[in-house]
Design an enzyme around this catalytic site. Structure first.
Site, PDB file in Angstrom:
ATOM      1  N   GLU A  34      34.732  45.197  33.180  1.00  0.00           N
ATOM      2  CA  GLU A  34      35.885  44.292  33.251  1.00  0.00           C
ATOM      3  C   GLU A  34      37.154  45.097  33.496  1.00  0.00           C
ATOM      4  O   GLU A  34      38.053  44.675  34.210  1.00  0.00           O
ATOM      5  CB  GLU A  34      36.000  43.521  31.933  1.00  0.00           C
ATOM      6  CG  GLU A  34      37.060  42.441  31.949  1.00  0.00           C
ATOM      7  CD  GLU A  34      37.255  41.820  30.575  1.00  0.00           C
ATOM      8  OE1 GLU A  34      37.012  40.620  30.454  1.00  0.00           O
ATOM      9  OE2 GLU A  34      37.654  42.528  29.620  1.00  0.00           O
ATOM     10  N   HIS A  44      41.064  40.476  36.781  1.00  0.00           N
ATOM     11  CA  HIS A  44      40.469  41.810  36.769  1.00  0.00           C
ATOM     12  C   HIS A  44      39.849  42.155  38.125  1.00  0.00           C
ATOM     13  O   HIS A  44      39.459  41.267  38.885  1.00  0.00           O
ATOM     14  CB  HIS A  44      39.349  41.890  35.710  1.00  0.00           C
ATOM     15  CG  HIS A  44      39.802  41.658  34.316  1.00  0.00           C
ATOM     16  ND1 HIS A  44      40.571  42.556  33.624  1.00  0.00           N
ATOM     17  CD2 HIS A  44      39.614  40.610  33.467  1.00  0.00           C
ATOM     18  CE1 HIS A  44      40.824  42.084  32.409  1.00  0.00           C
ATOM     19  NE2 HIS A  44      40.263  40.905  32.286  1.00  0.00           N
ATOM     20  N   HIS A  82      40.747  34.759  35.145  1.00  0.00           N
ATOM     21  CA  HIS A  82      40.097  34.006  34.078  1.00  0.00           C
ATOM     22  C   HIS A  82      41.046  33.911  32.878  1.00  0.00           C
ATOM     23  O   HIS A  82      42.126  34.484  32.867  1.00  0.00           O
ATOM     24  CB  HIS A  82      38.755  34.636  33.658  1.00  0.00           C
ATOM     25  CG  HIS A  82      38.845  35.818  32.744  1.00  0.00           C
ATOM     26  ND1 HIS A  82      37.924  36.073  31.744  1.00  0.00           N
ATOM     27  CD2 HIS A  82      39.750  36.821  32.668  1.00  0.00           C
ATOM     28  CE1 HIS A  82      38.239  37.175  31.122  1.00  0.00           C
ATOM     29  NE2 HIS A  82      39.339  37.658  31.649  1.00  0.00           N
ATOM     30  N   HIS A 115      44.929  35.493  33.614  1.00  0.00           N
ATOM     31  CA  HIS A 115      45.125  36.882  34.030  1.00  0.00           C
ATOM     32  C   HIS A 115      43.887  37.223  34.872  1.00  0.00           C
ATOM     33  O   HIS A 115      43.109  36.322  35.203  1.00  0.00           O
ATOM     34  CB  HIS A 115      45.285  37.810  32.812  1.00  0.00           C
ATOM     35  CG  HIS A 115      44.082  37.932  31.957  1.00  0.00           C
ATOM     36  ND1 HIS A 115      43.690  36.933  31.075  1.00  0.00           N
ATOM     37  CD2 HIS A 115      43.140  38.893  31.846  1.00  0.00           C
ATOM     38  CE1 HIS A 115      42.578  37.307  30.458  1.00  0.00           C
ATOM     39  NE2 HIS A 115      42.220  38.489  30.917  1.00  0.00           N
ATOM     40  N   ASP A 118      34.399  36.278  43.989  1.00  0.00           N
ATOM     41  CA  ASP A 118      35.520  37.071  44.499  1.00  0.00           C
ATOM     42  C   ASP A 118      36.720  36.190  44.854  1.00  0.00           C
ATOM     43  O   ASP A 118      36.586  35.192  45.566  1.00  0.00           O
ATOM     44  CB  ASP A 118      35.069  37.848  45.731  1.00  0.00           C
ATOM     45  CG  ASP A 118      36.112  38.868  46.146  1.00  0.00           C
ATOM     46  OD1 ASP A 118      36.701  39.518  45.264  1.00  0.00           O
ATOM     47  OD2 ASP A 118      36.348  39.014  47.358  1.00  0.00           O
ATOM     48  N   HIS A 119      37.878  36.590  44.349  1.00  0.00           N
ATOM     49  CA  HIS A 119      39.123  35.850  44.574  1.00  0.00           C
ATOM     50  C   HIS A 119      39.028  34.409  44.065  1.00  0.00           C
ATOM     51  O   HIS A 119      39.595  33.491  44.655  1.00  0.00           O
ATOM     52  CB  HIS A 119      39.544  35.892  46.052  1.00  0.00           C
ATOM     53  CG  HIS A 119      40.108  37.223  46.454  1.00  0.00           C
ATOM     54  ND1 HIS A 119      39.311  38.314  46.680  1.00  0.00           N
ATOM     55  CD2 HIS A 119      41.388  37.644  46.641  1.00  0.00           C
ATOM     56  CE1 HIS A 119      40.074  39.348  47.019  1.00  0.00           C
ATOM     57  NE2 HIS A 119      41.334  38.978  47.002  1.00  0.00           N
TER      58      HIS A 119
END
Lengths: 136, 136, 136, 136, 136, 136
Positions: free
Chosen positions: A125, A41, A14, A39, A79-80
């Site tokens: 996060e 998480h 994100h 970047h 996810d991903h």
């Protein structure tokens, strides 16, 4: 009344970016979180439901069913992925952890069985930052 | 000889993508890790050095100095970045955890003081997946 | 309303000692925690604030600002200190985890921005013992 | 008012099994949790009490005393036992985490000192599943 | 050469019991671990492989394939089972963590691809006890 | 050959201080770790032994016996103590984590049974800093 909690996990990219602001303002407010190349998480999702125990099973709700709901309606969509670009239920929303926790709440509620209430969506996060949302 | 370990942390975006392959081949091999819009991780970096204790300080090496080296030469270059696009020392390298661990090793070695050897770079991509590199 | 939590860390020495009691009474009540030469802990501090989301940032509050407040007004005053001897805001207070949590609460409140309320100070003394304080 | 929490640990075997159902129905509902030869867990027990601080000690309650109560009345009766066969206070109860949390609550309450209230029994069955009970 | 590690998880019941000994001798040696009605654990399995990086993928081995091997040949045979009664590859073996780690090693080796060597099987029985086996 | 590991825990106060240096030099080198009024840590001690499995028990060594050795010869001498003032086996030694790990090694070796070798003493001073010593 008892509370049952299930931990799930997803990885996503994100950036924090307000499209009504200039690039400079975004960098000033969001710092390196505004990096244009993104970047990401490892998000840890912790969902708590509440209700009464079914005397036949000893369960508030079968935790495998809860996990399946979270996988289908939340994790598989996140996810991903890129939270800003790939996720329908985050469209037009600033991809902060606060907003993501609220959006996840809305994804879960319609799928819980009768008599089971969503109590809390907790979203880490990083291992040292988390947000909780209790529905109002 | 003693071994001293320091944990550091950074967040980054990446995708797994071999530019000499077709889009289809990339998706076939890398699955959702090849998502064109990126995904990301909270990387946990665990660096171990080895050597003899300085009798004046009781230290193998001042862990604050080790941490500063890791911050300057590794974490600041990776944190809140895109491993495929933003990182000079990953340029032209597939952004797998294996390759990243080796690249981090090369970033650290030139900056250690005499008498201190790098022993291991351990890199967690998720809480359940990690890579270790011992230099050869 | 959302809740945002930040984890911080500090190391300190202390002893449990009631100066109005005899040495014997202190040892009887506090056991080895009364050791005259001190002992110490890695304290884990977990601070939760609550309030509404700023629609421009998606934040309840910039977590970097929250962290800076905690560093300046709490951690820098406690880290690598003796809770009984070195900390102005613990002066005259028994250095129990309960009292420390309340004292930390008072250190934080004056520095939060308008519209953000302190919800909880949670303080781990060891990985298996913690105290929470909610302000009353 | 402050809240004090203590973590304890026990290992036990159990199965999920409703004796008024057929074997088939048990397997259908409980899946591999109904395995007739049992399975087991490292349970993590997290107990929170609440009350006022004793000004003489700085304690809500001596955490060593709390731990001793939990050891005597809960952990020693559960550790290295079979929840379905060996535990008097689980007799006739389906050995779900929900029911176990409530039964543990009842084991603790009579032994707390005056002025200290039990706030929460939190019980992790696995690192990703837990139940909380607040007494009603 | 790099090392790649994957964490997996399973829950099982067992007891420590030497069938050539009397009941008394078993209790004397194994204490409550010999409880005839079993006890159990959340085992954490940490498997490390080693080898060279495939330049086309940046991988030592696709960690999803490694995980699938561990699931099929280890976890599905152990999860929610009784180690003494239900597991073919533990038949006739004392169900200690040491013996289980060695048995798991033998389950994994035949399924690794050419060029990838098993380096270590690490098995946590509780969060504070683990065994490692390196193959000889 | 297998490796068996046991985690133990102790809390202690210390300072880093070289008595042959001036106060200024100590502060210059050790920073806030030289605070004259001490600071402290929750040390996590992780001890690994190695040897062959006893076929009668399936054990390298009874982990309860290992734990008792660690409690008697290490933890009881360090827990709730001042490493610089209260610990005979640290007398005259700079209280760094490196020196403490070596001193703990020497405390353990004489008490292990025949056929069991000490492999590693790993000592976490904070969750992000640890030292390992392998005996030479």
């Amino acid at each position: 009344m008892v509370y049952l909690t299930r931990h799930e996990h997803f990885n996503a990219a994100h950036k924090l970016y307000n499209p009504t602001w200039s690039e400079e303002k975004n960098v000033e407010v969001f710092g390196k979180c505004a990096n244009g190349n993104w970047h990401g998480h490892n998000y840890e999702l912790i969902v708590t439901i509440k209700g009464n125990i079914d005397p036949d099973t000893g369960f508030l709700m079968d935790v495998k069913v809860l996990s399946a709901i979270l996988q289908e309606h939340v994790c598989e969509k996140l996810d991903h992925r890129n939270l800003n670009l790939d996720v329908d239920f985050m469209s037009g929303v600033l991809a902060s952890t606060e907003n993501l926790a609220i959006a996840i709440w809305k994804q879960i509620v319609p799928h819980l069985p009768k008599g089971v209430d969503l109590h809390c969506v907790k979203l880490y996060e990083t291992p040292r930052i988390c947000v909780e949302y209790f529905g109002n």
